[in-house]
Design an enzyme around this catalytic site. Structure first.
Site, short mmCIF file in Angstrom:
data_model
loop_
_atom_site.label_atom_id
_atom_site.label_comp_id
_atom_site.label_asym_id
_atom_site.label_seq_id
_atom_site.Cartn_x
_atom_site.Cartn_y
_atom_site.Cartn_z
N ASP A 1 -6.83 0.28 10.17
CA ASP A 1 -7.93 -0.23 10.97
C ASP A 1 -9.09 0.76 10.85
OD1 ASP A 1 -9.61 -1.33 12.87
OD2 ASP A 1 -8.29 -0.94 14.57
N ASP B 1 -12.11 -6.81 8.90
CA ASP B 1 -11.38 -5.96 9.85
C ASP B 1 -9.93 -6.42 9.88
OD1 ASP B 1 -10.85 -4.06 11.94
OD2 ASP B 1 -12.94 -4.25 12.57
N GLU C 1 -17.25 2.38 14.63
CA GLU C 1 -16.86 1.08 15.16
C GLU C 1 -15.94 1.23 16.37
OE1 GLU C 1 -14.43 -2.68 15.51
OE2 GLU C 1 -13.80 -0.61 15.25
N GLU C 2 -15.01 2.17 16.28
CA GLU C 2 -13.99 2.30 17.32
C GLU C 2 -14.55 2.83 18.64
OE1 GLU C 2 -11.19 1.08 17.14
OE2 GLU C 2 -10.59 0.95 15.04
N HIS D 1 -15.40 -0.78 8.58
CA HIS D 1 -15.69 0.53 9.17
C HIS D 1 -14.76 1.63 8.66
CE1 HIS D 1 -12.45 0.59 12.32
NE2 HIS D 1 -12.64 -0.72 12.36
N HIS E 1 -3.52 0.93 15.97
CA HIS E 1 -3.87 2.07 16.82
C HIS E 1 -2.65 2.94 17.12
CE1 HIS E 1 -8.06 0.77 18.44
NE2 HIS E 1 -7.85 0.33 17.21
#
Length: 366
Positions: free
Chosen positions: A183, A238, A215-216, A68, A323
């Site tokens: 990510d 991922d 995706e998130e 992603h 994140h």
């Protein structure tokens, strides 16, 4: 086969690009720029995913790889009279990692402006306040202006994208690479490097490299990309959490090699597909590890449930500080994953795929 030396410029560009869920255009253009010379065709679905196609023999299965493009970030949700920007998190943020960091506001016209996430000085604060994590919805961005009109004069509007202002960096040990958005931008690099290795190489399978969106915020782009591709087998790419710092107790370290995900919160990987990947890793002297992630999911969770079901798994790369504005990855893990998937692309055919299906009681394809 001979594997090409990785191009760190790919990682630098995809890392430094800005793109939250629904605003991935900047990233998509970089992916297409690198991918176009390496594939036969590029298509897009109506949600914005970019799908790069390398045709095989015409008689093999369709193989989908998915990584992603979107990063966790924010949107402008309010501009105060005093000239501060209040933020709406897009994706999962822990408020602890944000105060005093620089963020970039990208306007609808592509202009970029830097602000600083507001943070209190510790002087005079009670211990209770000092020990309280600021909720992401309570964060604000200081743009260094005096009032609301100055923000508007910059062209900043409600809904504009806000992302960390972080530059790609090779760390003091050159095996470790720092950037934002690993990510899952690191695996955009993985897909492009696999395509580089396969340049001029024949495969039986038709290969679809999907750079997916959103995706998130709910693993959305993988769904529409799957309906566009109609894959027979899929590998989601991922990241997983490295647990090799003083804040952790044990486990997944950077530099230990490639990672095959057996299970996450939303997916059970196909065991025969995992077995094939393991065999390839062992035959090519690659370091293989296994992951059991009980919180979170990947594109595979949507892909494997689409259509009449898709044989699927996730291959992961460990990253520290997921994140947050700055993440660390290992070049070793990255290179080993690229090698694994390059060989897999050359080996996967109907015979392998039929064996995977028969292992769970499904008749071979006709």
């Amino acid at each position: 086969m001979t594997f090409k030396q990785i191009d760190l410029n790919i990682l630098r560009r995809v890392s430094e690009a800005d793109g939250i869920g629904g605003c991935e255009r900047e990233v998509s253009r970089i992916v297409a720029e690198y991918g176009a010379p390496l594939c036969d065709e590029i298509i897009h679905d109506n949600l914005g995913s970019t799908i790069m196609i390398k045709h095989g023999s015409g008689h093999g299965p369709k193989v989908m790889f998915s990584a992603h493009m979107d990063e966790v970030g924010f949107m402008v949700r309010e501009i105060t009279d005093a000239g501060y920007i209040k933020l709406l998190p897009v994706g999962g943020w822990w408020g602890h990692v944000m105060p005093a960091h620089e963020l970039t506001v990208t306007t609808m016209t592509g202009e970029k402006y830097i602000g600083i996430v507001g943070a209190r000085a510790p002087h005079g604060l009670s211990q209770k306040v000092k020990n309280t994590v600021i909720a992401p919805m309570d964060l604000f961005l200081d743009m260094g202006v005096k009032n609301r009109q100055a923000i508007l004069d910059l062209g900043i509007q409600i809904g504009d994208m806000v992302t960390p202002n972080t530059k790609f960096r090779v760390m003091n040990d050159p095996d470790l690479l720092c950037g934002k958005g690993w990510d899952d931008r690191v695996n955009l690099g993985t897909m492009l490097e696999v395509m580089r290795n396969l340049e001029g190489v024949h495969t039986d399978a038709d290969l679809y490299f999907a750079a997916t969106v959103q995706e998130e915020v709910g693993i959305r782009g993988a769904r529409t990309a799957t309906h566009t591709i109609l894959p027979d087998v899929a590998v989601a790419l991922d990241v997983t959490t490295a647990t090799d710092t003083p804040l952790d107790t044990a486990g997944m370290k950077l530099g230990g090699g490639l990672v095959l995900s057996m299970v996450d919160h939303l997916t059970l990987s196909n065991p025969s597909l995992i077995a094939m990947m393991t065999q390839i890793a062992q035959a090519n002297d690659l370091d293989v590890r296994y992951d059991f992630m009980t919180d979170g999911g990947t594109d595979a969770c949507s892909i494997h449930k689409m259509l009449d079901g898709v044989v699927a798994m996730t291959a992961s790369l460990p990253t520290r500080y997921m994140h947050s504005p700055r993440l660390l990855i290992s070049r070793t893990d990255y290179e080993q994953t690229i090698r694994l998937l390059t060989v897999f692309c050359q080996q996967i055919d109907w015979q392998h795929l039929d064996g995977m299906k028969q292992a769970i009681g499904i008749q071979a394809h006709q």
